[in-house]
Design a protein around this motif. Sequence first.
Motif, PDB file in Angstrom:
ATOM      1  N   GLN A 123       3.347   5.490  -2.927  1.00  7.62           N
ATOM      2  CA  GLN A 123       3.712   5.989  -1.596  1.00  7.62           C
ATOM      3  C   GLN A 123       3.784   4.859  -0.582  1.00  7.62           C
ATOM      4  O   GLN A 123       4.724   4.778   0.221  1.00  7.62           O
ATOM      5  CB  GLN A 123       2.714   7.055  -1.145  1.00  7.62           C
ATOM      6  N   LYS A 124       2.789   3.964  -0.617  1.00  3.15           N
ATOM      7  CA  LYS A 124       2.784   2.830   0.308  1.00  3.15           C
ATOM      8  C   LYS A 124       3.993   1.933   0.065  1.00  3.15           C
ATOM      9  O   LYS A 124       4.652   1.486   1.015  1.00  3.15           O
ATOM     10  CB  LYS A 124       1.497   2.016   0.140  1.00  3.15           C
ATOM     11  N   LEU A 142       7.161   1.089   2.656  1.00  5.25           N
ATOM     12  CA  LEU A 142       7.529  -0.290   2.982  1.00  5.25           C
ATOM     13  C   LEU A 142       8.981  -0.569   2.602  1.00  5.25           C
ATOM     14  O   LEU A 142       9.711  -1.256   3.334  1.00  5.25           O
ATOM     15  CB  LEU A 142       6.591  -1.261   2.262  1.00  5.25           C
ATOM     16  N   LYS A 143       9.411  -0.017   1.485  1.00  8.25           N
ATOM     17  CA  LYS A 143      10.792  -0.233   1.051  1.00  8.25           C
ATOM     18  C   LYS A 143      11.776   0.388   2.045  1.00  8.25           C
ATOM     19  O   LYS A 143      12.828  -0.197   2.346  1.00  8.25           O
ATOM     20  CB  LYS A 143      10.999   0.353  -0.349  1.00  8.25           C
ATOM     21  N   LYS A 144      11.435   1.558   2.581  1.00  8.55           N
ATOM     22  CA  LYS A 144      12.302   2.191   3.585  1.00  8.55           C
ATOM     23  C   LYS A 144      12.365   1.354   4.859  1.00  8.55           C
ATOM     24  O   LYS A 144      13.421   1.243   5.493  1.00  8.55           O
ATOM     25  CB  LYS A 144      11.798   3.602   3.888  1.00  8.55           C
ATOM     26  N   GLU A 145      11.226   0.770   5.229  1.00 13.92           N
ATOM     27  CA  GLU A 145      11.210  -0.102   6.405  1.00 13.92           C
ATOM     28  C   GLU A 145      12.097  -1.324   6.173  1.00 13.92           C
ATOM     29  O   GLU A 145      12.806  -1.778   7.084  1.00 13.92           O
ATOM     30  CB  GLU A 145       9.778  -0.538   6.715  1.00 13.92           C
ATOM     31  N   LEU A 146      12.055  -1.840   4.963  1.00 10.16           N
ATOM     32  CA  LEU A 146      12.902  -2.979   4.621  1.00 10.16           C
ATOM     33  C   LEU A 146      14.379  -2.601   4.683  1.00 10.16           C
ATOM     34  O   LEU A 146      15.209  -3.359   5.209  1.00 10.16           O
ATOM     35  CB  LEU A 146      12.551  -3.493   3.222  1.00 10.16           C
ATOM     36  N   LEU A 171       5.160  -6.685 -11.525  1.00  9.99           N
ATOM     37  CA  LEU A 171       3.884  -6.951 -12.179  1.00  9.99           C
ATOM     38  C   LEU A 171       3.016  -5.707 -12.290  1.00  9.99           C
ATOM     39  O   LEU A 171       2.281  -5.536 -13.261  1.00  9.99           O
ATOM     40  CB  LEU A 171       3.122  -8.042 -11.412  1.00  9.99           C
ATOM     41  N   ASN A 172       3.084  -4.848 -11.285  1.00  6.47           N
ATOM     42  CA  ASN A 172       2.245  -3.649 -11.291  1.00  6.47           C
ATOM     43  C   ASN A 172       3.026  -2.472 -10.704  1.00  6.47           C
ATOM     44  O   ASN A 172       2.893  -2.154  -9.521  1.00  6.47           O
ATOM     45  CB  ASN A 172       0.965  -3.883 -10.480  1.00  6.47           C
ATOM     46  N   PRO A 173       3.858  -1.832 -11.529  1.00 10.83           N
ATOM     47  CA  PRO A 173       4.699  -0.736 -11.030  1.00 10.83           C
ATOM     48  C   PRO A 173       3.915   0.485 -10.561  1.00 10.83           C
ATOM     49  O   PRO A 173       4.483   1.393  -9.955  1.00 10.83           O
ATOM     50  CB  PRO A 173       5.579  -0.392 -12.242  1.00 10.83           C
ATOM     51  N   HIS A 174       2.596   0.507 -10.823  1.00  8.27           N
ATOM     52  CA  HIS A 174       1.785   1.669 -10.444  1.00  8.27           C
ATOM     53  C   HIS A 174       0.995   1.439  -9.157  1.00  8.27           C
ATOM     54  O   HIS A 174       0.140   2.247  -8.804  1.00  8.27           O
ATOM     55  CB  HIS A 174       0.819   2.012 -11.580  1.00  8.27           C
ATOM     56  N   TYR A 175       1.282   0.360  -8.443  1.00  5.86           N
ATOM     57  CA  TYR A 175       0.536   0.048  -7.228  1.00  5.86           C
ATOM     58  C   TYR A 175       0.949   0.995  -6.097  1.00  5.86           C
ATOM     59  O   TYR A 175       2.062   0.926  -5.592  1.00  5.86           O
ATOM     60  CB  TYR A 175       0.794  -1.403  -6.806  1.00  5.86           C
ATOM     61  N   PHE A 176       0.071   1.896  -5.708  1.00  5.95           N
ATOM     62  CA  PHE A 176       0.240   2.801  -4.566  1.00  5.95           C
ATOM     63  C   PHE A 176       1.711   3.118  -4.274  1.00  5.95           C
ATOM     64  O   PHE A 176       2.288   2.612  -3.301  1.00  5.95           O
ATOM     65  CB  PHE A 176      -0.407   2.207  -3.317  1.00  5.95           C
TER      66      PHE A 176
END
Length: 317
Positions: A78-79, A83-87, A71-76
């Motif tokens: 880096q954050k 989170l993706k790495k943590e996942l 929905l919003n590919p430009h949402y922060f």
Amino acid sequence: MHPSIIKGIQYLQGGNTEEAISLLEHAIVENRYLWDAYYYLSKAYLEHTKDSQSQEDLRKSLQALHTLEHLNPHYFPQKVGVLKKELEASFAKMGLTMADEVGIAQSAINGDPTEANAHSRLAHLLGEGPGTRIMRFQKIVETDPANILALSQLARAYSETNDLLMAQKLYQKILFHALGLHLTETFWEHEPMERIQEAVRWWSDQEGQGFHAEKESMELIFSFHSLSKIFSQQGELKKAAILFAGAIDLAINLGALTVLQHLFNDFLDLCIQSGQYTLARNRLAFLEKEVDQSNQEKLLDPLLVSLVRSHQQEETS
């Protein structure tokens, strides 16, 4: 920020992930354009996984993150990347692997070559430059000339190459195909704001009945705003202000004002430069009604607000 998100974050920070999940999901039900809710919902499910060891919770965390990126590919970025790495690490601990996103996107394209969402996702994953994306989305538009998502991606790619004239034509095509707005010189001579508002209300009603996807609505808001910036660069400030107001009105009608509220000072400044004070006052009144005082102070330049309020010129918005 939505009260349920604030409380959800507090519960998450306090270790009560179940309450956090409940509140964040409630926020999304109330307004599916609350990007922060998806982000913190993903974090909450991920934290909950540490106790539950549930693969289902882990997949829900990934799903919330994917929905946010969709929905919003430009949402922060880096954050989201952290989170993706943590996942990924959590999936690995459970002996699982995250789905092959490239393969999933390619599979969707194989099933429907005009699936612009999948093309957009694949282009992002492959790190394609504007030239490659122009070729990719031009093929879709040749087959499906009214594909809003493909037209929007094509316009963005042309903007990146500084071909603003082509980008302008494409954004205007989006407004024509989606809303029936034909931005000729004649259009600007006969109550353009009223015609845009009527079209925006129609679109919002259609979306409320399930005829339009959220992604299409987001791209339409983006198209209004992008076209406004192009007209502004061309010195067409009045047209730019009206188009910016159209973006804000659509966001308001869809409950997605958070998408644009950080740009409100740009809108006020544009209205002041173009003498569109009534446009500014009307939208400012809505923002002040919907956003709490502390956030207003963060979002709004008091000098711009003062200039808008003090001006007595009456115009038709």
